[in-house]
Design a protein around this motif. Structure first.
Motif, PDB file in Angstrom:
ATOM      1  N   GLU A 171      -2.676  17.016  -2.255  1.00 17.86           N
ATOM      2  CA  GLU A 171      -2.021  15.935  -1.519  1.00 17.86           C
ATOM      3  C   GLU A 171      -2.997  14.786  -1.288  1.00 17.86           C
ATOM      4  OE1 GLU A 171      -0.592  17.997   1.941  1.00 17.86           O
ATOM      5  OE2 GLU A 171       1.096  18.882   0.870  1.00 17.86           O
ATOM      6  N   GLU A 172      -4.215  15.130  -0.907  1.00 19.95           N
ATOM      7  CA  GLU A 172      -5.242  14.103  -0.679  1.00 19.95           C
ATOM      8  C   GLU A 172      -5.588  13.390  -1.980  1.00 19.95           C
ATOM      9  OE1 GLU A 172      -9.874  13.782   0.805  1.00 19.95           O
ATOM     10  OE2 GLU A 172      -8.739  15.576   1.287  1.00 19.95           O
ATOM     11  N   LYS A 173      -5.705  14.157  -3.045  1.00 19.74           N
ATOM     12  CA  LYS A 173      -6.021  13.572  -4.355  1.00 19.74           C
ATOM     13  C   LYS A 173      -4.947  12.567  -4.756  1.00 19.74           C
ATOM     14  CE  LYS A 173      -8.830  14.015  -7.898  1.00 19.74           C
ATOM     15  NZ  LYS A 173     -10.243  13.763  -7.835  1.00 19.74           N
ATOM     16  N   LEU A 174      -3.684  12.937  -4.572  1.00 16.67           N
ATOM     17  CA  LEU A 174      -2.583  12.039  -4.933  1.00 16.67           C
ATOM     18  C   LEU A 174      -2.559  10.797  -4.046  1.00 16.67           C
ATOM     19  CD1 LEU A 174       0.302  14.533  -5.677  1.00 16.67           C
ATOM     20  CD2 LEU A 174      -0.956  13.117  -7.309  1.00 16.67           C
ATOM     21  N   ALA A 175      -2.893  10.964  -2.773  1.00 19.93           N
ATOM     22  CA  ALA A 175      -2.907   9.823  -1.865  1.00 19.93           C
ATOM     23  C   ALA A 175      -3.939   8.784  -2.307  1.00 19.93           C
ATOM     24  CB  ALA A 175      -3.204  10.294  -0.443  1.00 19.93           C
ATOM     25  N   ASN A 176      -5.014   9.251  -2.912  1.00 18.39           N
ATOM     26  CA  ASN A 176      -6.086   8.351  -3.358  1.00 18.39           C
ATOM     27  C   ASN A 176      -6.058   8.081  -4.860  1.00 18.39           C
ATOM     28  OD1 ASN A 176      -7.241   8.163  -0.751  1.00 18.39           O
ATOM     29  ND2 ASN A 176      -8.125  10.197  -1.036  1.00 18.39           N
ATOM     30  N   ASP A 199      -4.184   6.253  -7.067  1.00 16.48           N
ATOM     31  CA  ASP A 199      -4.145   4.882  -7.582  1.00 16.48           C
ATOM     32  C   ASP A 199      -5.461   4.157  -7.307  1.00 16.48           C
ATOM     33  OD1 ASP A 199      -1.600   5.155  -8.623  1.00 16.48           O
ATOM     34  OD2 ASP A 199      -0.621   4.463  -6.786  1.00 16.48           O
ATOM     35  N   LYS A 200      -5.988   4.350  -6.111  1.00 19.89           N
ATOM     36  CA  LYS A 200      -7.246   3.693  -5.754  1.00 19.89           C
ATOM     37  C   LYS A 200      -8.385   4.199  -6.645  1.00 19.89           C
ATOM     38  CE  LYS A 200     -10.321   2.826  -1.861  1.00 19.89           C
ATOM     39  NZ  LYS A 200     -10.601   3.099  -0.447  1.00 19.89           N
ATOM     40  N   SER A 201      -8.462   5.508  -6.860  1.00 22.47           N
ATOM     41  CA  SER A 201      -9.548   6.046  -7.682  1.00 22.47           C
ATOM     42  C   SER A 201      -9.398   5.630  -9.143  1.00 22.47           C
ATOM     43  CB  SER A 201      -9.631   7.569  -7.563  1.00 22.47           C
ATOM     44  OG  SER A 201      -8.486   8.185  -8.109  1.00 22.47           O
ATOM     45  N   GLN A 202      -8.159   5.528  -9.625  1.00 23.54           N
ATOM     46  CA  GLN A 202      -7.950   5.088 -11.007  1.00 23.54           C
ATOM     47  C   GLN A 202      -8.332   3.620 -11.164  1.00 23.54           C
ATOM     48  OE1 GLN A 202      -7.181   7.206 -13.591  1.00 23.54           O
ATOM     49  NE2 GLN A 202      -7.622   8.591 -11.911  1.00 23.54           N
ATOM     50  N   GLU A 203      -8.019   2.808 -10.143  1.00 19.91           N
ATOM     51  CA  GLU A 203      -8.389   1.397 -10.170  1.00 19.91           C
ATOM     52  C   GLU A 203      -9.912   1.251 -10.136  1.00 19.91           C
ATOM     53  OE1 GLU A 203      -8.069  -2.762 -10.262  1.00 19.91           O
ATOM     54  OE2 GLU A 203      -6.634  -1.187 -10.775  1.00 19.91           O
ATOM     55  N   ASN A 204     -10.556   2.058  -9.300  1.00 21.63           N
ATOM     56  CA  ASN A 204     -12.026   2.026  -9.243  1.00 21.63           C
ATOM     57  C   ASN A 204     -12.640   2.444 -10.573  1.00 21.63           C
ATOM     58  OD1 ASN A 204     -11.995   1.145  -6.600  1.00 21.63           O
ATOM     59  ND2 ASN A 204     -12.306   3.184  -5.726  1.00 21.63           N
ATOM     60  N   ALA A 205     -12.062   3.447 -11.202  1.00 18.01           N
ATOM     61  CA  ALA A 205     -12.559   3.902 -12.499  1.00 18.01           C
ATOM     62  C   ALA A 205     -12.381   2.817 -13.560  1.00 18.01           C
ATOM     63  CB  ALA A 205     -11.836   5.183 -12.928  1.00 18.01           C
ATOM     64  N   ARG A 206     -11.240   2.131 -13.514  1.00 20.64           N
ATOM     65  CA  ARG A 206     -10.991   1.049 -14.464  1.00 20.64           C
ATOM     66  C   ARG A 206     -11.996  -0.076 -14.267  1.00 20.64           C
ATOM     67  NH1 ARG A 206      -9.030  -3.667 -14.491  1.00 20.64           N
ATOM     68  NH2 ARG A 206      -8.255  -3.613 -12.361  1.00 20.64           N
ATOM     69  N   LYS A 207     -12.231  -0.447 -13.005  1.00 16.53           N
ATOM     70  CA  LYS A 207     -13.192  -1.508 -12.711  1.00 16.53           C
ATOM     71  C   LYS A 207     -14.604  -1.108 -13.129  1.00 16.53           C
ATOM     72  CE  LYS A 207     -10.710  -3.714  -8.908  1.00 16.53           C
ATOM     73  NZ  LYS A 207     -10.701  -3.978  -7.447  1.00 16.53           N
ATOM     74  N   ALA A 208     -14.963   0.138 -12.880  1.00 19.37           N
ATOM     75  CA  ALA A 208     -16.288   0.613 -13.268  1.00 19.37           C
ATOM     76  C   ALA A 208     -16.455   0.568 -14.786  1.00 19.37           C
ATOM     77  CB  ALA A 208     -16.513   2.038 -12.756  1.00 19.37           C
ATOM     78  N   LYS A 209     -15.403   0.930 -15.505  1.00 21.72           N
ATOM     79  CA  LYS A 209     -15.452   0.876 -16.966  1.00 21.72           C
ATOM     80  C   LYS A 209     -15.606  -0.564 -17.445  1.00 21.72           C
ATOM     81  CE  LYS A 209     -12.897   2.174 -21.109  1.00 21.72           C
ATOM     82  NZ  LYS A 209     -11.660   2.732 -21.649  1.00 21.72           N
ATOM     83  N   GLU A 210     -14.863  -1.476 -16.825  1.00 23.37           N
ATOM     84  CA  GLU A 210     -14.969  -2.889 -17.200  1.00 23.37           C
ATOM     85  C   GLU A 210     -16.371  -3.424 -16.918  1.00 23.37           C
ATOM     86  OE1 GLU A 210     -11.867  -4.912 -15.074  1.00 23.37           O
ATOM     87  OE2 GLU A 210     -10.299  -4.187 -16.433  1.00 23.37           O
ATOM     88  N   ARG A 211     -16.945  -3.040 -15.754  1.00 18.79           N
ATOM     89  CA  ARG A 211     -18.311  -3.480 -15.432  1.00 18.79           C
ATOM     90  C   ARG A 211     -19.304  -2.936 -16.445  1.00 18.79           C
ATOM     91  NH1 ARG A 211     -16.727  -2.398 -10.167  1.00 18.79           N
ATOM     92  NH2 ARG A 211     -17.763  -0.383 -10.192  1.00 18.79           N
ATOM     93  N   ALA A 212     -19.150  -1.675 -16.803  1.00 19.86           N
ATOM     94  CA  ALA A 212     -20.059  -1.065 -17.777  1.00 19.86           C
ATOM     95  C   ALA A 212     -19.955  -1.763 -19.134  1.00 19.86           C
ATOM     96  CB  ALA A 212     -19.760   0.424 -17.921  1.00 19.86           C
ATOM     97  N   LYS A 253       0.477  16.827  -8.881  1.00 20.69           N
ATOM     98  CA  LYS A 253       1.778  16.711  -8.224  1.00 20.69           C
ATOM     99  C   LYS A 253       2.398  18.081  -7.988  1.00 20.69           C
ATOM    100  CE  LYS A 253       3.063  12.058  -9.732  1.00 20.69           C
ATOM    101  NZ  LYS A 253       3.951  11.249 -10.584  1.00 20.69           N
ATOM    102  N   LYS A 254       2.327  18.957  -8.991  1.00 17.25           N
ATOM    103  CA  LYS A 254       2.898  20.302  -8.836  1.00 17.25           C
ATOM    104  C   LYS A 254       2.190  21.055  -7.716  1.00 17.25           C
ATOM    105  CE  LYS A 254       4.671  20.913 -13.499  1.00 17.25           C
ATOM    106  NZ  LYS A 254       4.806  21.805 -14.641  1.00 17.25           N
ATOM    107  N   SER A 255       0.879  20.936  -7.665  1.00 17.40           N
ATOM    108  CA  SER A 255       0.108  21.612  -6.628  1.00 17.40           C
ATOM    109  C   SER A 255       0.447  21.057  -5.246  1.00 17.40           C
ATOM    110  CB  SER A 255      -1.394  21.461  -6.911  1.00 17.40           C
ATOM    111  OG  SER A 255      -2.152  22.137  -5.941  1.00 17.40           O
ATOM    112  N   ALA A 256       0.570  19.745  -5.156  1.00 19.42           N
ATOM    113  CA  ALA A 256       0.917  19.117  -3.875  1.00 19.42           C
ATOM    114  C   ALA A 256       2.309  19.530  -3.416  1.00 19.42           C
ATOM    115  CB  ALA A 256       0.817  17.596  -4.000  1.00 19.42           C
ATOM    116  N   GLU A 257       3.235  19.647  -4.364  1.00 19.20           N
ATOM    117  CA  GLU A 257       4.603  20.062  -4.022  1.00 19.20           C
ATOM    118  C   GLU A 257       4.617  21.454  -3.402  1.00 19.20           C
ATOM    119  OE1 GLU A 257       6.800  19.696  -7.670  1.00 19.20           O
ATOM    120  OE2 GLU A 257       6.815  17.500  -7.576  1.00 19.20           O
ATOM    121  N   LEU A 258       3.627  22.274  -3.768  1.00 19.10           N
ATOM    122  CA  LEU A 258       3.534  23.620  -3.203  1.00 19.10           C
ATOM    123  C   LEU A 258       2.663  23.647  -1.945  1.00 19.10           C
ATOM    124  CD1 LEU A 258       3.266  25.757  -6.464  1.00 19.10           C
ATOM    125  CD2 LEU A 258       5.254  25.440  -4.975  1.00 19.10           C
TER     126      LEU A 258
END
Length: 156
Positions: free
Chosen positions: A84-89, A91-104, A73-78
């Protein structure tokens, strides 16, 4: 302004690389983490982004997703477009990581269940084989004891 940060970063990285050849990978990652932390606290958006990545991946520091998010967030603010791209994605990447962990975890549980079932089947087969062998031995004993004894005599 980006050029002001580039020279110290290059110098620190070159210095770090010469030291890195003689050190363990964890030591190199720890040193790099300290450099990125210094740059990030100095207000360098690239340093903030790379520090966030190190927190996210657990490089040179224990993994800490909350700190990663703070530094992205600090980097994006600057104005860092990568952040900015990382922040835009995020929630989606965290959800994918959670699902991958559950599958594993589900796959690991399925493997453990399959191993347990195989062991139970092997134990049952061994027990059945042992029972068959005991029954066969018992049958032979009964057969031998019920046969009439014959004696042979020789003329002398």
């Amino acid at each position: 302004m980006q050029r002001l940060y580039a020279l110290p970063v290059i110098v620190l990285l070159l210095f770090g690389l010469s030291i890195a050849q003689a050190e363990e990978p964890d030591d190199v990652e720890s040193r790099l983490f300290k450099v990125q932390l210094f740059l990030a606290k100095s207000g360098d958006p690239a340093g903030q982004y790379y520090l966030a990545e190190m927190y996210e991946k657990g490089l040179g520091t224990p993994q800490d997703m909350q700190q990663a998010l703070v530094w992205y967030k600090k980097s994006a603010e600057l104005g860092n477009p990568k952040a900015e791209e990382k922040l835009a994605n995020w929630d989606k990447s965290q959800e994918n990581a959670r699902k991958a962990k559950e599958r594993a975890e589900a796959e690991a549980a399925a493997v453990e269940l399959a191993k347990k079932q195989q062991q139970e089947e092997a134990d049952a087969a061994a027990k059945a084989a042992k029972a068959r062998a005991a029954a066969e031995a018992s049958r032979k004993t009964v057969d031998e004891s019920s046969m009439p004894k014959t004696t042979t005599t020789t003329a002398g």
